[in-house]
Scaffold this motif. Structure first.
Motif, PDB file in Angstrom:
ATOM      1  N   ARG A 150     -32.727 -42.004 -16.987  1.00  0.00           N
ATOM      2  CA  ARG A 150     -33.106 -40.782 -16.266  1.00  0.00           C
ATOM      3  C   ARG A 150     -34.618 -40.654 -16.114  1.00  0.00           C
ATOM      4  N   ASP A 151     -35.350 -41.680 -16.528  1.00  0.00           N
ATOM      5  CA  ASP A 151     -36.816 -41.703 -16.368  1.00  0.00           C
ATOM      6  C   ASP A 151     -37.480 -40.499 -17.024  1.00  0.00           C
ATOM      7  N   VAL A 152     -37.029 -40.134 -18.210  1.00  0.00           N
ATOM      8  CA  VAL A 152     -37.676 -39.065 -18.965  1.00  0.00           C
ATOM      9  C   VAL A 152     -39.025 -39.571 -19.460  1.00  0.00           C
ATOM     10  N   PRO A 153     -40.126 -38.856 -19.220  1.00  0.00           N
ATOM     11  CA  PRO A 153     -41.451 -39.310 -19.692  1.00  0.00           C
ATOM     12  C   PRO A 153     -41.453 -39.488 -21.210  1.00  0.00           C
ATOM     13  N   SER A 154     -41.827 -40.675 -21.661  1.00  0.00           N
ATOM     14  CA  SER A 154     -41.806 -40.962 -23.091  1.00  0.00           C
ATOM     15  C   SER A 154     -43.114 -41.636 -23.497  1.00  0.00           C
ATOM     16  N   ALA A 155     -43.402 -41.609 -24.792  1.00  0.00           N
ATOM     17  CA  ALA A 155     -44.625 -42.202 -25.327  1.00  0.00           C
ATOM     18  C   ALA A 155     -44.307 -42.928 -26.615  1.00  0.00           C
ATOM     19  N   LEU A 156     -44.961 -44.077 -26.800  1.00  0.00           N
ATOM     20  CA  LEU A 156     -44.872 -44.837 -28.040  1.00  0.00           C
ATOM     21  C   LEU A 156     -46.197 -44.678 -28.773  1.00  0.00           C
ATOM     22  N   VAL A 157     -46.169 -43.995 -29.901  1.00  0.00           N
ATOM     23  CA  VAL A 157     -47.362 -43.818 -30.727  1.00  0.00           C
ATOM     24  C   VAL A 157     -47.449 -45.028 -31.652  1.00  0.00           C
ATOM     25  N   GLN A 158     -48.452 -45.873 -31.457  1.00  0.00           N
ATOM     26  CA  GLN A 158     -48.455 -47.205 -32.050  1.00  0.00           C
ATOM     27  C   GLN A 158     -49.103 -47.233 -33.437  1.00  0.00           C
ATOM     28  N   GLN A 159     -48.519 -46.452 -34.328  1.00  0.00           N
ATOM     29  CA  GLN A 159     -48.915 -46.442 -35.725  1.00  0.00           C
ATOM     30  C   GLN A 159     -47.662 -46.224 -36.558  1.00  0.00           C
ATOM     31  N   VAL A 160     -47.587 -46.875 -37.705  1.00  0.00           N
ATOM     32  CA  VAL A 160     -46.395 -46.761 -38.553  1.00  0.00           C
ATOM     33  C   VAL A 160     -46.481 -45.439 -39.306  1.00  0.00           C
ATOM     34  N   LEU A 161     -45.685 -44.473 -38.878  1.00  0.00           N
ATOM     35  CA  LEU A 161     -45.725 -43.121 -39.442  1.00  0.00           C
ATOM     36  C   LEU A 161     -44.427 -42.756 -40.151  1.00  0.00           C
ATOM     37  N   LEU A 162     -43.436 -43.624 -40.079  1.00  0.00           N
ATOM     38  CA  LEU A 162     -42.163 -43.422 -40.765  1.00  0.00           C
ATOM     39  C   LEU A 162     -41.767 -44.711 -41.464  1.00  0.00           C
ATOM     40  N   VAL A 182     -39.559 -51.708 -36.876  1.00  0.00           N
ATOM     41  CA  VAL A 182     -38.364 -51.515 -36.064  1.00  0.00           C
ATOM     42  C   VAL A 182     -38.668 -50.399 -35.069  1.00  0.00           C
ATOM     43  N   GLY A 183     -38.127 -50.523 -33.865  1.00  0.00           N
ATOM     44  CA  GLY A 183     -38.366 -49.488 -32.866  1.00  0.00           C
ATOM     45  C   GLY A 183     -39.792 -49.461 -32.368  1.00  0.00           C
ATOM     46  N   ALA A 184     -40.468 -50.620 -32.353  1.00  0.00           N
ATOM     47  CA  ALA A 184     -41.878 -50.686 -31.969  1.00  0.00           C
ATOM     48  C   ALA A 184     -42.067 -50.955 -30.489  1.00  0.00           C
ATOM     49  N   LEU A 185     -41.011 -50.817 -29.692  1.00  0.00           N
ATOM     50  CA  LEU A 185     -41.076 -51.059 -28.254  1.00  0.00           C
ATOM     51  C   LEU A 185     -40.769 -49.775 -27.496  1.00  0.00           C
ATOM     52  N   PRO A 186     -41.243 -49.656 -26.263  1.00  0.00           N
ATOM     53  CA  PRO A 186     -40.877 -48.502 -25.445  1.00  0.00           C
ATOM     54  C   PRO A 186     -39.413 -48.602 -25.012  1.00  0.00           C
ATOM     55  N   PRO A 187     -38.817 -47.500 -24.571  1.00  0.00           N
ATOM     56  CA  PRO A 187     -37.425 -47.559 -24.090  1.00  0.00           C
ATOM     57  C   PRO A 187     -37.345 -48.231 -22.720  1.00  0.00           C
ATOM     58  N   GLU A 188     -36.704 -49.392 -22.680  1.00  0.00           N
ATOM     59  CA  GLU A 188     -36.521 -50.135 -21.430  1.00  0.00           C
ATOM     60  C   GLU A 188     -35.029 -50.244 -21.165  1.00  0.00           C
ATOM     61  N   GLU A 189     -34.611 -49.848 -19.972  1.00  0.00           N
ATOM     62  CA  GLU A 189     -33.184 -49.807 -19.664  1.00  0.00           C
ATOM     63  C   GLU A 189     -32.561 -51.195 -19.777  1.00  0.00           C
ATOM     64  N   ARG A 190     -33.228 -52.230 -19.283  1.00  0.00           N
ATOM     65  CA  ARG A 190     -32.637 -53.572 -19.316  1.00  0.00           C
ATOM     66  C   ARG A 190     -32.520 -54.089 -20.737  1.00  0.00           C
ATOM     67  N   ARG A 191     -33.447 -53.705 -21.620  1.00  0.00           N
ATOM     68  CA  ARG A 191     -33.360 -54.150 -23.012  1.00  0.00           C
ATOM     69  C   ARG A 191     -32.311 -53.337 -23.766  1.00  0.00           C
ATOM     70  N   LEU A 192     -32.225 -52.060 -23.473  1.00  0.00           N
ATOM     71  CA  LEU A 192     -31.233 -51.211 -24.142  1.00  0.00           C
ATOM     72  C   LEU A 192     -29.810 -51.578 -23.744  1.00  0.00           C
ATOM     73  N   ARG A 193     -29.641 -52.218 -22.580  1.00  0.00           N
ATOM     74  CA  ARG A 193     -28.312 -52.698 -22.218  1.00  0.00           C
ATOM     75  C   ARG A 193     -27.856 -53.830 -23.129  1.00  0.00           C
ATOM     76  N   ARG A 194     -28.822 -54.492 -23.771  1.00  0.00           N
ATOM     77  CA  ARG A 194     -28.508 -55.695 -24.538  1.00  0.00           C
ATOM     78  C   ARG A 194     -28.590 -55.493 -26.052  1.00  0.00           C
ATOM     79  N   LEU A 195     -29.358 -54.492 -26.505  1.00  0.00           N
ATOM     80  CA  LEU A 195     -29.623 -54.382 -27.940  1.00  0.00           C
ATOM     81  C   LEU A 195     -29.970 -52.949 -28.313  1.00  0.00           C
ATOM     82  N   PRO A 196     -29.419 -52.422 -29.424  1.00  0.00           N
ATOM     83  CA  PRO A 196     -29.787 -51.075 -29.886  1.00  0.00           C
ATOM     84  C   PRO A 196     -31.042 -51.128 -30.753  1.00  0.00           C
TER      85      PRO A 196
END
Length: 588
Positions: free
Chosen positions: A549-561, A495-509
């Protein structure tokens, strides 16, 4: 007449298909034929033109006005790439009759199409210099221990989650983009050059089947072997002529994580597999022979093109829709909102009254609830990271997560715990505890914990999670203001394995807690929302703000939680999710 092959990809389709057609065209030219590639509408034909398309994508993506006429389809060959047991294979099978001929890159789908009476030839893929970024150097350095590249689906996601403990100490990068058209490079999708360099920088690739297919994913496997990336795959029906144990490793799907960890500890064995796999691809597969077969089929098409069947009825092409489609199976962080797109109607009279009373109760609690701090221990030596941890009624003991974090490779500075309407713990390893007599919501709880924050970075987690000992270390590594990782869920997998995309966040949490963020970013947002109607969606609102707001973000692609499904109470605030969702969307 020698045919001029024109391999046409769909405009707006997958970059993968364009890459594959470049390989095929190059092989035809190296075999002495003529070939070129195009995107979009069929170029105007000459007398010697024969077209090649991937039918399941081309006809489902191309606008109706741009689809080829019956005359052009009579000189078109289907290039089939999908395995039986998938929806895309069935689409392919339904379209082949409207074209003049067919080839298929998979043995199992070739046999299944023939069983259905379709005249199709097998097209054996093989080595191409267009993919090779390794060159066979046995001493080349690789910076990723284990990688995975494949579109997300529940079965694959659950399996990848199950490998997390075995892979915890390895350098892992799991690329699991949603199953929707991909073109440009993004953090979870690497086309062309970026993909080949990534494979040449990776020691091992885990390969898992899609949907009901049991056959080997030949393109992905060949891309990996060509770049010296050792393939670990679950059992497949058409591995031959690859030899398990010599060219690649075949193991039960449930054990691939343990196999990867074991192989990582045997560099000699890994080098042997790498060299043997590369040599086989270079010399054991006849790509040029398949290219000559394709030319022969095209020659036969020119000699006497058949009258193709009409195109079957197809849905509205994606290119004619108002917005690019989104995957429909992306897991929601909060299952209560998984169906927000299909929710209809407003709340009925009793529901509206109940919702209004629930909001009134929560608002009263926020005003009247007692709150106090309990200091447990002084700030310890650690990273410039403070942990904000909220425990709500019905959630598991938060001290398990606290101990995980304190035992990590990088220790946080402070662990700040808020018990939001739950009992004050008799024992805790948190540095300070904020107690709310009544549940006020995660937003109110986190904003309260901010009173004691001194670090530059905040790790935002919730009770019910368990953390890898490398969580803080890995989340601190990227150069970004916000970093998160996939969270393993026992039901949904990742879960939460995608980067934050505004168009996707408009449709799904689809993004929730479990992230590292600069304190200054949270302060610029004014903290977390404390709107009682958004109880449970505080993190969704946070991620909406990050995206818009285009805050710089990173997706660390390993299951750590990981999270356990808690005995969590049903969110009491709103009985009809639609107005809640509308408020969440506008809050970003």
């Amino acid at each position: 007449m020698t045919p001029d092959l024109c391999l046409v990809s769909a405009a707006g389709g997958s970059a993968f298909m364009e890459e594959l057609f470049e390989v095929v065209a190059d092989a035809v030219r190296r075999a002495g034929g003529r070939a070129r590639t195009a995107v979009g509408r069929f170029p105007d034909p000459a007398d010697d033109t024969v077209y090649v398309v991937v039918p399941h994508e081309y006809f489902y993506v191309t606008p109706v006005a741009d689809r080829p006429s019956a005359e052009l389809r009579a000189r078109t060959i289907a290039f089939c790439v999908e395995h039986p047991g998938t929806l895309t294979f069935e689409r392919t099978a339904g379209l082949i009759g409207s074209l003049a001929g067919a080839v298929d890159i998979n043995v199992d789908s070739t046999e299944e199409l023939r069983r259905r009476g379709v005249a199709v030839e097998h097209f054996q893929l093989g080595y191409t210099p267009l993919w090779d970024r390794w060159g066979g150097d046995p001493d080349s350095e690789r910076h990723v221990d284990v990688t995975y590249l494949g579109t997300a689906e529940r079965r694959r996601s659950v399996l990848l989650n199950s490998y997390a403990a075995d892979l915890d100490d390895l350098r892992v990068r799991l690329l699991t983009p949603p199953h929707e058209p991909m073109g440009d490079e993004r953090v979870d999708f690497l086309p062309g050059e970026a993909k080949f360099r990534h494979l040449a920088d990776s020691r091992m690739l885990i390969n898992l089947h899609r949907e009901q297919s049991k056959a080997l994913e030949w393109v992905r496997v060949l891309e990996a072997l060509t770049n010296g990336c050792v393939v670990l795959t679950e059992p497949s029906t058409d591995v031959e002529p690859l030899v398990p144990g010599k060219h690649l490793v075949v193991a039960r799907s449930a054990s691939l994580g343990a196999v990867a960890a074991g192989l990582a500890a045997e560099p000699g064995r890994e080098r042997d597999l790498r060299a043997a796999g590369y040599d086989f691809v270079r010399h054991g597969l006849d790509l040029l022979g398949s290219a000559r077969t394709l030319v022969e089929i095209a020659t036969a098409v020119l000699a006497g093109p058949p009258s193709p069947a009409p195109l079957p009825e197809l849905p509205v092409p994606q290119a004619e829709q108002a917005e690019r489609p989104l995957a429909v199976d992306t897991p929601s962080w909060d299952p209560k909102f998984a169906g927000v797109l299909s929710l209809g109607g407003e709340a009925g009279g009793l529901e509206a009254i109940a919702a209004a009373l629930a909001v009134e109760r929560t608002t009263f609690a926020q005003r009247a609830s007692g709150r106090c701090w309990h200091d447990r221990s002084p700030r310890r030596d650690g990273a410039d990271v403070d942990v904000l941890l909220v425990h709500r009624p019905g959630e598991p003991d938060p001290d398990e997560l606290v101990l995980d974090l304190l035992g990590g490779t990088v220790r946080p500075g402070q662990v700040l715990l808020c018990v939001d309407g739950s009992p004050l713990p008799s024992r805790t390893h948190a540095d300070a505890v904020l107690q709310h007599e009544m549940p006020l919501g995660r937003g109110v709880a986190r904003n309260g914990l901010m009173e004691r924050v001194t670090a530059e970075w905040l790790l935002v987690v919730d009770a019910g999670m368990r953390a890898s000992r490398r969580l803080v270390e890995r989340l601190l590594a990227p150069d970004a203001d916000v970093a998160h990782c996939p969270v393993g869920d026992p039901v949904d997998g990742l879960v939460g394995a995608l980067p934050p995309e505004e168009r996707r966040l408009r449709r799904l949490p689809y993004l929730g807690s479990g992230y590292l963020v600069r304190r200054s970013v949270v302060e610029s947002f004014g903290g977390w929302t404390s709107d009682p109607l958004l109880d449970g969606l505080e993190d969704h609102v946070f991620w909406r703000q990050v995206a818009t707001r285009d805050v710089p973000s990173a997706l660390v692609q390993q299951v750590l939680l990981h999270r356990r499904r808690p005995d969590a109470p049903i969110r009491p605030v709103d009985l009809n999710p639609r107005p809640t969702w509308e408020r969440a969307v506008s809050a970003g």
